[in-house]
Motif scaffolding. Structure first.
Motif, PDB file in Angstrom:
ATOM      1  N   GLN A   1     -50.876 -15.719 -41.841  1.00 37.99           N
ATOM      2  CA  GLN A   1     -51.804 -16.692 -42.532  1.00 37.99           C
ATOM      3  C   GLN A   1     -52.553 -17.033 -40.961  1.00 37.99           C
ATOM      4  O   GLN A   1     -53.851 -17.131 -41.044  1.00 37.99           O
ATOM      5  CB  GLN A   1     -51.148 -18.035 -43.013  1.00 37.99           C
ATOM      6  N   GLN A   2     -52.031 -17.125 -39.851  1.00 35.57           N
ATOM      7  CA  GLN A   2     -52.415 -17.791 -38.660  1.00 35.57           C
ATOM      8  C   GLN A   2     -53.281 -16.614 -38.026  1.00 35.57           C
ATOM      9  O   GLN A   2     -54.290 -17.010 -37.504  1.00 35.57           O
ATOM     10  CB  GLN A   2     -51.335 -18.386 -37.881  1.00 35.57           C
ATOM     11  N   LEU A   3     -52.680 -15.565 -38.329  1.00 33.06           N
ATOM     12  CA  LEU A   3     -53.268 -14.337 -37.452  1.00 33.06           C
ATOM     13  C   LEU A   3     -54.740 -13.923 -38.257  1.00 33.06           C
ATOM     14  O   LEU A   3     -55.772 -13.277 -37.553  1.00 33.06           O
ATOM     15  CB  LEU A   3     -52.325 -13.143 -37.588  1.00 33.06           C
ATOM     16  N   LEU A   4     -54.902 -14.043 -39.532  1.00 32.03           N
ATOM     17  CA  LEU A   4     -56.134 -13.510 -40.256  1.00 32.03           C
ATOM     18  C   LEU A   4     -57.278 -14.340 -39.889  1.00 32.03           C
ATOM     19  O   LEU A   4     -57.162 -15.545 -39.966  1.00 32.03           O
ATOM     20  CB  LEU A   4     -55.450 -13.359 -41.567  1.00 32.03           C
ATOM     21  N   ILE A   5     -58.401 -13.466 -39.795  1.00 39.01           N
ATOM     22  CA  ILE A   5     -59.691 -14.390 -39.984  1.00 39.01           C
ATOM     23  C   ILE A   5     -59.832 -15.034 -41.198  1.00 39.01           C
ATOM     24  O   ILE A   5     -59.134 -14.722 -42.205  1.00 39.01           O
ATOM     25  CB  ILE A   5     -60.769 -13.460 -39.515  1.00 39.01           C
ATOM     26  N   PRO A   6     -60.797 -15.897 -41.338  1.00 39.25           N
ATOM     27  CA  PRO A   6     -60.889 -16.872 -42.688  1.00 39.25           C
ATOM     28  C   PRO A   6     -60.996 -15.870 -43.740  1.00 39.25           C
ATOM     29  O   PRO A   6     -60.392 -16.252 -44.950  1.00 39.25           O
ATOM     30  CB  PRO A   6     -62.078 -17.702 -42.218  1.00 39.25           C
ATOM     31  N   ASP A   7     -61.791 -14.975 -43.533  1.00 42.41           N
ATOM     32  CA  ASP A   7     -62.124 -14.091 -44.760  1.00 42.41           C
ATOM     33  C   ASP A   7     -61.119 -12.863 -44.632  1.00 42.41           C
ATOM     34  O   ASP A   7     -61.484 -11.611 -45.573  1.00 42.41           O
ATOM     35  CB  ASP A   7     -63.575 -13.760 -45.125  1.00 42.41           C
ATOM     36  N   GLY A   8     -59.996 -12.668 -44.144  1.00 49.39           N
ATOM     37  CA  GLY A   8     -59.252 -11.539 -43.716  1.00 49.39           C
ATOM     38  C   GLY A   8     -58.440 -11.564 -45.144  1.00 49.39           C
ATOM     39  O   GLY A   8     -58.228 -12.341 -45.772  1.00 49.39           O
ATOM     40  N   LYS A   9     -57.887 -10.273 -45.030  1.00 50.38           N
ATOM     41  CA  LYS A   9     -56.819 -10.019 -46.251  1.00 50.38           C
ATOM     42  C   LYS A   9     -55.334  -9.443 -45.795  1.00 50.38           C
ATOM     43  O   LYS A   9     -55.227  -8.831 -44.857  1.00 50.38           O
ATOM     44  CB  LYS A   9     -57.443  -9.050 -47.047  1.00 50.38           C
ATOM     45  N   LEU A  10     -54.425 -10.080 -46.909  1.00 47.19           N
ATOM     46  CA  LEU A  10     -53.018  -9.426 -46.707  1.00 47.19           C
ATOM     47  C   LEU A  10     -52.844  -8.670 -47.727  1.00 47.19           C
ATOM     48  O   LEU A  10     -53.220  -9.279 -48.937  1.00 47.19           O
ATOM     49  CB  LEU A  10     -52.021 -10.588 -46.627  1.00 47.19           C
ATOM     50  N   ILE A  11     -52.757  -7.531 -47.793  1.00 43.89           N
ATOM     51  CA  ILE A  11     -52.413  -6.469 -48.934  1.00 43.89           C
ATOM     52  C   ILE A  11     -50.881  -6.184 -48.771  1.00 43.89           C
ATOM     53  O   ILE A  11     -50.410  -5.250 -48.091  1.00 43.89           O
ATOM     54  CB  ILE A  11     -53.131  -5.309 -48.572  1.00 43.89           C
ATOM     55  N   LEU A  12     -50.313  -6.587 -49.860  1.00 46.81           N
ATOM     56  CA  LEU A  12     -48.928  -6.232 -50.176  1.00 46.81           C
ATOM     57  C   LEU A  12     -48.737  -5.482 -51.037  1.00 46.81           C
ATOM     58  O   LEU A  12     -49.253  -5.475 -52.118  1.00 46.81           O
ATOM     59  CB  LEU A  12     -48.204  -7.593 -50.410  1.00 46.81           C
ATOM     60  N   PHE A  13     -47.632  -4.460 -50.548  1.00 49.69           N
ATOM     61  CA  PHE A  13     -46.906  -3.789 -52.017  1.00 49.69           C
ATOM     62  C   PHE A  13     -45.603  -4.266 -52.078  1.00 49.69           C
ATOM     63  O   PHE A  13     -44.759  -4.049 -51.069  1.00 49.69           O
ATOM     64  CB  PHE A  13     -47.544  -2.167 -51.997  1.00 49.69           C
ATOM     65  N   GLN A  14     -45.278  -4.206 -53.323  1.00 45.52           N
ATOM     66  CA  GLN A  14     -43.806  -5.055 -53.464  1.00 45.52           C
ATOM     67  C   GLN A  14     -43.373  -4.001 -54.921  1.00 45.52           C
ATOM     68  O   GLN A  14     -44.005  -3.751 -55.673  1.00 45.52           O
ATOM     69  CB  GLN A  14     -43.773  -6.538 -53.830  1.00 45.52           C
ATOM     70  N   TYR A  15     -42.044  -4.280 -54.985  1.00 46.90           N
ATOM     71  CA  TYR A  15     -41.483  -3.655 -56.097  1.00 46.90           C
ATOM     72  C   TYR A  15     -41.001  -4.543 -57.144  1.00 46.90           C
ATOM     73  O   TYR A  15     -40.616  -4.148 -57.848  1.00 46.90           O
ATOM     74  CB  TYR A  15     -40.199  -2.688 -55.696  1.00 46.90           C
ATOM     75  N   SER A  16     -41.146  -5.868 -56.788  1.00 48.91           N
ATOM     76  CA  SER A  16     -40.829  -6.871 -57.749  1.00 48.91           C
ATOM     77  C   SER A  16     -41.857  -8.199 -57.446  1.00 48.91           C
ATOM     78  O   SER A  16     -42.661  -8.032 -56.365  1.00 48.91           O
ATOM     79  CB  SER A  16     -39.495  -7.307 -57.800  1.00 48.91           C
TER      80      SER A  16
ATOM     81  N   GLY B   1     -48.367 -11.975 -33.261  1.00 46.23           N
ATOM     82  CA  GLY B   1     -49.103 -12.712 -32.399  1.00 46.23           C
ATOM     83  C   GLY B   1     -49.086 -12.550 -30.898  1.00 46.23           C
ATOM     84  O   GLY B   1     -50.225 -12.120 -30.063  1.00 46.23           O
ATOM     85  N   GLU B   2     -47.888 -12.219 -30.442  1.00 44.76           N
ATOM     86  CA  GLU B   2     -47.420 -12.071 -28.922  1.00 44.76           C
ATOM     87  C   GLU B   2     -47.754 -10.644 -28.764  1.00 44.76           C
ATOM     88  O   GLU B   2     -48.386 -10.262 -27.680  1.00 44.76           O
ATOM     89  CB  GLU B   2     -45.934 -12.222 -28.797  1.00 44.76           C
ATOM     90  N   TYR B   3     -47.683  -9.954 -29.525  1.00 44.95           N
ATOM     91  CA  TYR B   3     -47.966  -8.101 -29.475  1.00 44.95           C
ATOM     92  C   TYR B   3     -49.480  -8.076 -29.133  1.00 44.95           C
ATOM     93  O   TYR B   3     -50.059  -7.449 -28.057  1.00 44.95           O
ATOM     94  CB  TYR B   3     -47.464  -7.546 -30.439  1.00 44.95           C
ATOM     95  N   LEU B   4     -50.125  -8.784 -30.119  1.00 46.89           N
ATOM     96  CA  LEU B   4     -51.618  -8.830 -30.156  1.00 46.89           C
ATOM     97  C   LEU B   4     -52.409  -9.428 -28.827  1.00 46.89           C
ATOM     98  O   LEU B   4     -53.370  -8.840 -28.188  1.00 46.89           O
ATOM     99  CB  LEU B   4     -52.432  -9.693 -31.466  1.00 46.89           C
ATOM    100  N   MET B   5     -51.741 -10.443 -28.199  1.00 45.55           N
ATOM    101  CA  MET B   5     -52.227 -11.178 -27.178  1.00 45.55           C
ATOM    102  C   MET B   5     -52.070 -10.260 -25.959  1.00 45.55           C
ATOM    103  O   MET B   5     -52.873 -10.197 -25.091  1.00 45.55           O
ATOM    104  CB  MET B   5     -51.112 -12.365 -26.923  1.00 45.55           C
TER     105      MET B   5
END
Length: 195
Positions: A135-150, A99-103
């Protein structure tokens, strides 16, 4: 040039994998992104730029790409690779400070966050902070796309996000899960909309 194996052995909690992601995994991660409308895409832990290359190929010229990389050597490599690209910002820092970097960049809300951070190896408090922050950075219909190994942190993810889709990618070393989430707050927004 720093290698994945070298950096993984140096600090597995920050790199997460010994080899770069496969083409199959890259395609699954890119699939949920609406490149036609996205104004700002953030990538946590871009490493050597495997996903970044595709993001840059598919984004509109005016779409800002913000790369947040905690590993100093990878961060330097990214600066060398993408310094001439318009609307690409490389930050050497931690995802929970995005958030600080974006600001400072004059950017507000984020359409999409692509994240390959190894939550199972991160300190739990840091993982919590990163997710809450995202969660706070994303617009309401924004997406978090995670890739994880477990999937051991799925319950943690569900505290802040609701699952839209999950896919298992066998053709990757190691095989990986791609999890697409929306911010929990969007449930409230959805419930107010007329049926």
């Amino acid at each position: 040039m720093p290698s994945f194996l070298e950096e993984f052995l140096r600090n597995p909690a920050m790199v997460g994998s010994m080899v770069p992601s496969s083409r199959e995994l890259t395609e699954k991660v890119m699939a949920p992104i609406d490149f036609a409308s996205a104004r700002c895409i953030v990538e946590y832990g871009p490493g050597t730029g495997v996903f970044t290359d595709i993001l840059l190929q598919r984004r509109r010229a005016e779409t800002a790409i913000v790369l947040v990389e905690v590993n100093r050597r990878f961060s330097q490599l990214l600066k060398e690779r993408y310094s001439g690209q318009p609307n690409v910002h490389i930050i050497h820092g931690s995802a929970d400070q995005t958030g600080e970097y974006l600001m400072k960049l004059g950017l507000d809300k984020v359409d999409c966050v692509v994240c390959g951070l190894p939550f199972s190896l991160l300190p739990r408090r840091l993982g919590w902070r990163i997710l809450e922050h995202t969660q706070q950075l994303l617009i309401p219909d924004g997406k978090l796309i995670l890739f994880q190994y477990s999937l051991q942190n799925k319950r943690l993810f569900m505290r802040f996000f609701r699952l839209l889709d999950d896919t298992y990618v066998l053709l990757n070393l190691p095989p990986a899960y791609v999890l697409t989430y929306a911010p929990q707050s969007s449930e409230i927004t959805d419930s107010k909309l007329p049926a």
